[in-house]
Design an enzyme around this catalytic site. Structure first.
Site, short mmCIF file in Angstrom:
data_model
loop_
_atom_site.label_atom_id
_atom_site.label_comp_id
_atom_site.label_asym_id
_atom_site.label_seq_id
_atom_site.Cartn_x
_atom_site.Cartn_y
_atom_site.Cartn_z
N ASN A 235 0.82 -1.20 0.00
CA ASN A 235 0.00 0.00 0.00
C ASN A 235 0.86 1.26 0.00
O ASN A 235 1.00 1.92 -1.04
CB ASN A 235 -0.95 -0.03 1.20
N ASP A 236 1.47 1.57 1.12
CA ASP A 236 2.20 2.84 1.21
C ASP A 236 3.36 2.91 0.22
O ASP A 236 3.68 3.99 -0.27
CB ASP A 236 2.72 3.03 2.64
#
Lengths: 489, 104
Positions: free
Chosen positions: A413-414
């Site tokens: 995600n990040d």
């Protein structure tokens, strides 16, 4: 037990060989080809050093000693064997904390002996070494200082690592922040050091110090380790663990000096230096300075609002996704920690093999901090059997993304969030990311609509060329495999 | 007996050694190497044994036992975890299919 007079020399010699083996072992561990034998060499040195220690002159409490060793070894061995590979980072934290605690406890024993002995020594100021004749527990000024510093560092490493362990294990809230926290922490630290310094000054002068000072010093050091680690977010934990690893090394080296034990001095110092460098490398890979990690309180109190993200999440089903990749020319698979948690790496590799059989060029793109630590994802992929040559580092694959037909993001995600490049107000602004957004199509496998580890919306998920494949990583990967197989019928 | 400057020299040389060993390590080995160095500072067990071996009062013995217990955990856990991680680096050739079935 009476031992021959040459025994201490033999022990010293074995310690020396152990120190050589540690350095040799670490050296071998720094190359993938020889890494496996490295730990075996270091282990041999360790075993030899431990065994000869029983033969040092004047050792008593042997039943206690053997009992504690057996219990400690058996418990850790079982735990270490049983935990899944995904849990390795917190295991390193746990075992490291134990080492730090041991170093602090050694310092505590030596200081207690010293303080108790001060009462038996004629009170001369400054204290004369000859006054100590026949009294056990003598420490010179340097030893005394290092004993205190070692206790402080070891204690901080002990409780700090335990907090890091509980956070990664999911036993504890990600972050614990309150107003004026920095000042409270500073106060704890200052009072701890003050207690230690007053006791130290008295000890150097040759006066016994109040036991309360020593107890206060140790307890506050332990509290400081907790207080210092609580506000640090889970995403930064690898850096913190690595730092505590270096701390423990230093504490071991200092207490080794107190005990005049060369093996401890050398092994501890090597780890202290290696750990410091490793910490810097990790922080750099995450584009964070160490100070920022420790005192930045990631995202806390960041007043500026983040940019709103326009667009909608567009779902896709597994069959369509499989077809899309089956007829692509180049596919990049971007795994994150979520994939490892779902134990989906085996299925994903099976899927990748099917794609390769169909003539698709498949690469795995690994962010430096994918997983929980640098290199953690490589270990997990290696476990699933993915060969090295299909795994690409961020710097190698980033220029290729515009030529990639489909990027399959699973559990990351990040590290793929384009906000890190575009939004100055975002807490992850400036972190190097994989340029997945530049691929022609992006498929994101995600369990739910939640945010990533850093708690930030991901602009990638809202992009026009992104499709969301909702589901547990393992289930979604199985569906992809099934989808590919139906194509061949 | 190691004193003053001799100790400083040992500290300095050991620190450079540690720094040099790590400075050329590929990223994929960072985690195993951190675990490996975690094992190496398990040498604290030797110190814990010395501390316990010379402890006299019940308080000293109690703290000494805690030290040995923790240090033994550090050594054994550090070894097992590192060994398991490095096991993955057995070969750079594609692994056999049955290894995919093996659950950790």
């Amino acid at each position: 037990m009476t031992l021959p007079g040459w025994m201490p020399t033999v022990v010293e010699a074995i310690y020396f060989i152990a120190a050589v083996l540690f350095i040799w072992g670490l050296k071998r561990m720094s190359s993938p080809r020889t890494a496996r034998t490295g730990i075996v060499w270091a282990g041999a040195g360790m075993a030899a050093a431990i065994i000869v220690t029983f033969f040092l002159p004047g050792m008593h409490n042997l039943p206690w000693m053997i009992g504690a060793i057996v219990v400690g070894v058996v418990l850790s061995w079982i735990v270490g064997r049983r935990v899944p590979m995904t849990a390795m980072p917190q295991m390193v934290a746990l075992f490291n904390g134990m080492g730090g605690g041991a170093a602090a406890a050694i310092g505590a024993v030596e200081l207690i002996k010293f303080n108790a002995a001060l009462g038996l020594v004629p009170n001369t100021s400054p204290i004369q070494p000859e006054a100590w004749a026949g009294v056990a527990g003598h420490l010179g000024t340097t030893e005394l200082v290092l004993a205190f510093v070692g206790v402080l560092i070891g204690a901080v490493s002990f409780t700090g690592s335990l907090i890091a362990f509980s956070k990664l294990q999911g036993w504890m809230d990600r972050r614990f922040v309150f107003p004026l926290q920095r000042w409270v922490n500073l106060a704890i630290f200052v009072v701890a050091v003050a207690c230690g310094a007053i006791a130290l000054a008295a000890g150097i002068e040759g006066h016994a110090f109040a036991w309360g000072l020593l107890v206060g010093f140790i307890v506050l050091s332990l509290v400081f380790g907790i207080a210092m680690t609580l506000p640090i977010g889970g995403a930064d934990m690898p850096v913190v663990i690595s730092m505590y690893n270096a701390f423990t090394g230093l504490a071991v080296a200092f207490e080794g000096f107190v005990l005049q034990n060369e093996a401890m001095i050398i092994a501890g110092m090597v780890v202290g230096a290696a750990g410091t460098l490793l910490t810097q490398l990790m922080a750099k890979a995450m584009n964070r300075s160490l100070g920022n990690v420790l005192f930045g309180n990631f995202g806390a109190g960041g007043g500026a609002a983040q940019q709103e993200i326009a667009g909608a999440l567009k779902p896709i089903d597994a069959n369509d996704a499989a077809v899309m990749m089956a007829y692509a020319e180049r596919v990049a698979i971007v795994p994150g920690y979520g994939m490892a948690v779902a134990q989906a790496q085996h299925k994903i590799w099976e899927f990748a093999k099917l794609l390769i059989d169909r003539g698709v060029k498949v690469k795995f793109a690994i962010h430096p901090v994918a997983g929980r630590m640098p290199g953690h994802m490589n270990v997990l992929l290696a476990e699933a059997g993915v060969p090295y040559d299909l795994i690409e580092d961020m710097d190698d694959i980033n220029p290729e993304f515009p030529n990639i037909d489909v990027a399959l993001v699973i559990g990351a995600n990040d590290v793929v969030n384009p906000v890190a490049r575009t939004d100055r107000n975002s807490p992850i602004y400036g972190m190097p990311i994989l340029d997945v957004a530049k691929a022609k199509n992006v498929i994101v496998i995600k369990r739910g609509r939640g945010k990533g580890f850093a708690g930030i919306e991901n602009a990638l998920f809202y992009a026009d060329n992104t499709r969301m494949l909702y589901g547990d990583g393992q289930a979604a990967a199985s569906e992809l495999v099934a989808g590919l197989k139906t194509l061949d019928v | 007996m190691i004193t003053g400057f001799l100790a400083l020299y040992i500290f300095m040389l050991a620190a450079f050694t540690g720094y040099e060993i790590i400075s050329r390590v590929p990223v994929i080995l960072h985690t195993p190497l951190m675990s490996g160095s975690n094992f190496v500072h398990g040498i604290v067990l030797v110190g814990a044994m010395v501390a316990l071996g010379h402890a006299d009062t019940p308080v000293e013995i109690a703290i000494g036992v805690v030290a040995v217990l923790l240090a033994a955990g550090n050594v054994a856990g550090g070894y097992v975890v590192t060994e398991r991680m490095l096991e993955m680096f057995k070969t750079s050739k594609p692994a056999s299919p049955q290894s995919a079935e093996k659950k950790p």
